[in-house]
Design a protein around this motif. Structure first.
Motif, mmCIF file in Angstrom:
data_model
loop_
_atom_site.group_PDB
_atom_site.id
_atom_site.type_symbol
_atom_site.label_atom_id
_atom_site.label_comp_id
_atom_site.label_asym_id
_atom_site.label_seq_id
_atom_site.Cartn_x
_atom_site.Cartn_y
_atom_site.Cartn_z
ATOM 1 N N TYR A 16 31.074 -10.309 42.165
ATOM 2 C CA TYR A 16 31.639 -11.599 41.773
ATOM 3 C C TYR A 16 30.650 -12.500 41.042
ATOM 4 O O TYR A 16 31.050 -13.458 40.392
ATOM 5 C CB TYR A 16 32.151 -12.347 43.010
ATOM 6 C CG TYR A 16 32.936 -11.460 43.925
ATOM 7 C CD1 TYR A 16 34.230 -11.069 43.595
ATOM 8 C CD2 TYR A 16 32.381 -10.968 45.099
ATOM 9 C CE1 TYR A 16 34.955 -10.225 44.422
ATOM 10 C CE2 TYR A 16 33.097 -10.127 45.931
ATOM 11 C CZ TYR A 16 34.380 -9.752 45.581
ATOM 12 O OH TYR A 16 35.091 -8.912 46.391
ATOM 13 N N LEU A 17 29.378 -12.217 41.176
ATOM 14 C CA LEU A 17 28.354 -13.105 40.618
ATOM 15 C C LEU A 17 28.431 -13.294 39.108
ATOM 16 O O LEU A 17 28.332 -14.427 38.631
ATOM 17 C CB LEU A 17 26.956 -12.611 40.990
ATOM 18 C CG LEU A 17 26.398 -13.146 42.290
ATOM 19 C CD1 LEU A 17 25.047 -12.510 42.576
ATOM 20 C CD2 LEU A 17 26.277 -14.640 42.269
ATOM 21 N N PRO A 18 28.568 -12.230 38.314
ATOM 22 C CA PRO A 18 28.584 -12.456 36.862
ATOM 23 C C PRO A 18 29.650 -13.453 36.422
ATOM 24 O O PRO A 18 29.370 -14.348 35.619
ATOM 25 C CB PRO A 18 28.833 -11.059 36.288
ATOM 26 C CG PRO A 18 28.255 -10.141 37.311
ATOM 27 C CD PRO A 18 28.578 -10.799 38.639
ATOM 28 N N LYS A 19 30.858 -13.341 36.951
ATOM 29 C CA LYS A 19 31.924 -14.270 36.562
ATOM 30 C C LYS A 19 31.576 -15.698 36.972
ATOM 31 O O LYS A 19 31.752 -16.645 36.204
ATOM 32 C CB LYS A 19 33.252 -13.848 37.180
ATOM 33 C CG LYS A 19 34.416 -14.680 36.726
ATOM 34 C CD LYS A 19 35.724 -14.133 37.231
ATOM 35 C CE LYS A 19 36.877 -14.963 36.711
ATOM 36 N NZ LYS A 19 38.168 -14.434 37.134
ATOM 37 N N CYS A 20 31.044 -15.860 38.172
ATOM 38 C CA CYS A 20 30.642 -17.184 38.658
ATOM 39 C C CYS A 20 29.548 -17.782 37.781
ATOM 40 O O CYS A 20 29.642 -18.921 37.331
ATOM 41 C CB CYS A 20 30.165 -17.072 40.103
ATOM 42 S SG CYS A 20 29.427 -18.572 40.770
ATOM 43 N N LEU A 21 28.510 -16.993 37.526
ATOM 44 C CA LEU A 21 27.367 -17.511 36.780
ATOM 45 C C LEU A 21 27.689 -17.703 35.302
ATOM 46 O O LEU A 21 27.174 -18.631 34.677
ATOM 47 C CB LEU A 21 26.169 -16.588 36.977
ATOM 48 C CG LEU A 21 25.728 -16.428 38.443
ATOM 49 C CD1 LEU A 21 24.509 -15.525 38.538
ATOM 50 C CD2 LEU A 21 25.478 -17.760 39.103
ATOM 51 N N GLU A 22 28.552 -16.864 34.748
ATOM 52 C CA GLU A 22 28.987 -17.066 33.359
ATOM 53 C C GLU A 22 29.730 -18.384 33.212
ATOM 54 O O GLU A 22 29.577 -19.079 32.205
ATOM 55 C CB GLU A 22 29.877 -15.911 32.891
ATOM 56 C CG GLU A 22 29.130 -14.670 32.513
ATOM 57 C CD GLU A 22 28.206 -14.825 31.312
ATOM 58 O OE1 GLU A 22 28.553 -15.564 30.363
ATOM 59 O OE2 GLU A 22 27.135 -14.203 31.326
ATOM 60 N N SER A 23 30.536 -18.733 34.211
ATOM 61 C CA SER A 23 31.289 -19.991 34.132
ATOM 62 C C SER A 23 30.350 -21.196 34.121
ATOM 63 O O SER A 23 30.656 -22.223 33.512
ATOM 64 C CB SER A 23 32.293 -20.104 35.281
ATOM 65 O OG SER A 23 31.638 -20.302 36.511
ATOM 66 N N ILE A 24 29.211 -21.059 34.757
ATOM 67 C CA ILE A 24 28.218 -22.136 34.741
ATOM 68 C C ILE A 24 27.418 -22.103 33.444
ATOM 69 O O ILE A 24 27.138 -23.141 32.846
ATOM 70 C CB ILE A 24 27.284 -22.015 35.957
ATOM 71 C CG1 ILE A 24 28.074 -22.229 37.243
ATOM 72 C CG2 ILE A 24 26.125 -23.011 35.862
ATOM 73 C CD1 ILE A 24 27.327 -21.870 38.496
ATOM 74 N N LEU A 25 27.100 -20.916 32.989
ATOM 75 C CA LEU A 25 26.287 -20.743 31.781
ATOM 76 C C LEU A 25 26.928 -21.392 30.563
ATOM 77 O O LEU A 25 26.225 -21.931 29.705
ATOM 78 C CB LEU A 25 26.074 -19.246 31.531
ATOM 79 C CG LEU A 25 25.056 -18.837 30.492
ATOM 80 C CD1 LEU A 25 23.660 -19.277 30.898
ATOM 81 C CD2 LEU A 25 25.095 -17.332 30.302
ATOM 82 N N VAL A 26 28.232 -21.376 30.466
ATOM 83 C CA VAL A 26 28.919 -21.913 29.293
ATOM 84 C C VAL A 26 29.153 -23.419 29.355
ATOM 85 O O VAL A 26 29.715 -23.987 28.426
ATOM 86 C CB VAL A 26 30.258 -21.183 29.029
ATOM 87 C CG1 VAL A 26 30.022 -19.711 28.772
ATOM 88 C CG2 VAL A 26 31.231 -21.384 30.173
ATOM 89 N N GLN A 27 28.730 -24.056 30.443
ATOM 90 C CA GLN A 27 28.897 -25.502 30.545
ATOM 91 C C GLN A 27 28.062 -26.215 29.483
ATOM 92 O O GLN A 27 26.928 -25.836 29.219
ATOM 93 C CB GLN A 27 28.480 -26.000 31.929
ATOM 94 C CG GLN A 27 29.316 -25.465 33.052
ATOM 95 C CD GLN A 27 30.768 -25.860 32.922
ATOM 96 O OE1 GLN A 27 31.096 -27.022 32.690
ATOM 97 N NE2 GLN A 27 31.648 -24.875 33.061
ATOM 98 N N ALA A 28 28.624 -27.214 28.899
ATOM 99 C CA ALA A 28 27.916 -27.983 27.873
ATOM 100 C C ALA A 28 26.894 -28.934 28.493
ATOM 101 O O ALA A 28 25.946 -29.348 27.828
ATOM 102 C CB ALA A 28 28.913 -28.767 27.029
ATOM 103 N N TYR A 29 27.076 -29.271 29.754
ATOM 104 C CA TYR A 29 26.169 -30.200 30.427
ATOM 105 C C TYR A 29 24.836 -29.511 30.660
ATOM 106 O O TYR A 29 24.755 -28.499 31.361
ATOM 107 C CB TYR A 29 26.785 -30.667 31.748
ATOM 108 C CG TYR A 29 26.033 -31.797 32.390
ATOM 109 C CD1 TYR A 29 26.069 -33.075 31.848
ATOM 110 C CD2 TYR A 29 25.275 -31.593 33.530
ATOM 111 C CE1 TYR A 29 25.381 -34.124 32.440
ATOM 112 C CE2 TYR A 29 24.587 -32.631 34.128
ATOM 113 C CZ TYR A 29 24.645 -33.893 33.570
ATOM 114 O OH TYR A 29 23.955 -34.929 34.152
ATOM 115 N N LEU A 30 23.781 -30.027 30.069
ATOM 116 C CA LEU A 30 22.483 -29.366 30.130
ATOM 117 C C LEU A 30 21.535 -29.961 31.163
ATOM 118 O O LEU A 30 20.560 -29.324 31.551
ATOM 119 C CB LEU A 30 21.815 -29.407 28.750
ATOM 120 C CG LEU A 30 22.567 -28.698 27.633
ATOM 121 C CD1 LEU A 30 21.842 -28.891 26.310
ATOM 122 C CD2 LEU A 30 22.758 -27.232 27.945
#
Length: 82
Positions: A16-30
């Motif tokens: 489940y980790l890749p999907k979870c972490l990808e959803s965070i990775l694409v956030q525009a908030y830096l």
């Protein structure tokens, strides 16, 4: 110092980790940090976390011996800077 800290307790979550972490990775908030707290996983969760740490400087990997989700969250809170 980031304004936002996200603590993710992890225990044997490799599928489940890749999907979870990808959803965070694409956030525009830096202006955030993402603390990946590995609670003694015995699967490949650590490898997945370490991959994301190399991909994005907002991610931090923390390993601890298994102690449960609350214990992992507390470690994340103690290590957070946001």
């Amino acid at each position: 110092m980031p304004h936002l800290s996200v603590v993710i307790p992890i225990y044997n979550a490799e599928p489940y980790l890749p999907k979870c972490l990808e959803s965070i990775l694409v956030q525009a908030y830096l202006d955030m940090e993402v603390l990946l707290v590995d609670d003694g996983s015995t699967d490949g969760s650590a490898d997945v976390c370490k991959e994301y740490v190399t991909r994005d400087s907002r991610f931090r990997y923390i390993y601890k011996d298994n102690g449960g989700a609350s214990s992992a969250r507390n470690v994340g809170i103690e290590e957070s800077t946001g």
